[in-house]
Scaffold this motif. Sequence first.
Motif, PDB file in Angstrom:
ATOM      1  N   ASN A 130       0.790   7.484   9.505  1.00 12.86           N
ATOM      2  CA  ASN A 130      -0.424   8.227   9.830  1.00 12.86           C
ATOM      3  C   ASN A 130      -1.397   7.264  10.502  1.00 12.86           C
ATOM      4  O   ASN A 130      -1.766   6.238   9.917  1.00 12.86           O
ATOM      5  CB  ASN A 130      -1.035   8.814   8.559  1.00 12.86           C
TER       6      ASN A 130
ATOM      7  N   THR B 229       0.858  -1.184   0.000  1.00 11.74           N
ATOM      8  CA  THR B 229       0.000   0.000   0.000  1.00 11.74           C
ATOM      9  C   THR B 229       0.895   1.235   0.000  1.00 11.74           C
ATOM     10  O   THR B 229       2.117   1.126  -0.090  1.00 11.74           O
ATOM     11  CB  THR B 229      -0.911   0.029   1.245  1.00 11.74           C
ATOM     12  N   ASP B 230       0.299   2.391   0.133  1.00 20.05           N
ATOM     13  CA  ASP B 230       1.088   3.619   0.237  1.00 20.05           C
ATOM     14  C   ASP B 230       1.350   4.010   1.697  1.00 20.05           C
ATOM     15  O   ASP B 230       1.773   5.127   1.984  1.00 20.05           O
ATOM     16  CB  ASP B 230       0.417   4.766  -0.513  1.00 20.05           C
ATOM     17  N   LEU B 231       1.111   3.087   2.633  1.00 23.67           N
ATOM     18  CA  LEU B 231       1.403   3.354   4.031  1.00 23.67           C
ATOM     19  C   LEU B 231       2.904   3.561   4.224  1.00 23.67           C
ATOM     20  O   LEU B 231       3.713   2.912   3.568  1.00 23.67           O
ATOM     21  CB  LEU B 231       0.939   2.195   4.911  1.00 23.67           C
TER      22      LEU B 231
ATOM     23  N   GLU C  79      -4.581   7.421  11.253  1.00 19.90           N
ATOM     24  CA  GLU C  79      -5.871   7.237  10.593  1.00 19.90           C
ATOM     25  C   GLU C  79      -5.729   6.340   9.366  1.00 19.90           C
ATOM     26  O   GLU C  79      -6.594   5.497   9.094  1.00 19.90           O
ATOM     27  CB  GLU C  79      -6.460   8.594  10.183  1.00 19.90           C
ATOM     28  N   ALA C  80      -4.647   6.515   8.623  1.00 26.44           N
ATOM     29  CA  ALA C  80      -4.436   5.688   7.429  1.00 26.44           C
ATOM     30  C   ALA C  80      -4.254   4.227   7.811  1.00 26.44           C
ATOM     31  O   ALA C  80      -4.789   3.323   7.148  1.00 26.44           O
ATOM     32  CB  ALA C  80      -3.224   6.191   6.652  1.00 26.44           C
TER      33      ALA C  80
ATOM     34  N   SER D 100      -7.539   2.599   8.855  1.00 21.53           N
ATOM     35  CA  SER D 100      -8.500   2.368   7.773  1.00 21.53           C
ATOM     36  C   SER D 100      -8.507   0.911   7.321  1.00 21.53           C
ATOM     37  O   SER D 100      -9.461   0.457   6.684  1.00 21.53           O
ATOM     38  CB  SER D 100      -8.191   3.289   6.588  1.00 21.53           C
ATOM     39  N   TYR D 101      -7.452   0.160   7.651  1.00 21.22           N
ATOM     40  CA  TYR D 101      -7.399  -1.266   7.294  1.00 21.22           C
ATOM     41  C   TYR D 101      -7.947  -2.156   8.410  1.00 21.22           C
ATOM     42  O   TYR D 101      -7.867  -3.385   8.316  1.00 21.22           O
ATOM     43  CB  TYR D 101      -5.962  -1.665   6.954  1.00 21.22           C
TER      44      TYR D 101
END
Length: 301
Positions: free
Chosen positions: A95, A87-89, A97-98, A101-102
């Motif tokens: 972050n 992912t772009d994590l 919150e990001a 989200s998973y």
Amino acid sequence: MLLALALVVTACGNDDDDAEPVSTEEAAPPPTEAAPSPAPTPAEPERPQRIVSLSPMATEVLFAIGAGEQVVAVDEFSNYPPEAPVTDLSGWDPNVEAVLSYEPDLVVIANDANDLVAGLEAVGVEVHLSMAPNDLGRGYVSAIELGAAVGRIDEAQALVADLQAQINDALAAAPDVPVRIYHELDNTYFSVSSNSFIGAVYAAMGTINIADEADTDGYGYPQLTEEYVVEADPELIVITDLVGYTPEDVAARPGWGEVAAVRNGNIVVVNADIASRWGPRFPQFVEAVAEALQSVVAPVS
């Protein structure tokens, strides 16, 4: 029971005044020992079902121990194995919150940047810190700890046993001679000392790591200078395939022509990911260095 027995004794006394009194202690049956309760069987810890890994090193270990099916997302640099859900994590600038989200029930991290741990634990998400080890022994322990965290301890122990066997074989194949070695991480002369797991390999091979003297704080990754490297005169130089330059570029640096490694053509290129990640592919790095050292000690004419 004792009350009932006392009433019986009293009744007998009324019937026969000559009868000797009966002691309740003598009449009472001996106490029986209670059978010990069986020890409770410890419950198997539940395996986390939604793991997010923000560490390329941990990602490789997770998949190697069979936990890949539990991983729902990995960071942008976790490019191995191919089936890892990239992912772009970010692991360096995460972050909260990001990550949330998973919907993870476990997040594996390499460092606590941006107060990530506090943010995740505040909402009840478990966090496992899997830092880069500073020696081979700690590398084995970290793999076991990660296996325990994801309910795969048997698989982790099997991985460690395999890694130990491969690394020991590679170390045994290396010539045990004091070759001066320089491991270059980039063109600003950051290197690795024996206080890192990469440098621990060089130490186990009996080499002289020119970065050790410069690592005054024991961090493991000191920054050298061009003059320092030239004066140390390394006999083997190791660079990676991600630095953007070649052994020929290193050899062409002003003043490097008389460095032993340059003069004798002993500059080896290793895979950057394999060399920098403790995990299932790390033995390949050890084997590459052992082979390079053989060329230094017994050059092919």
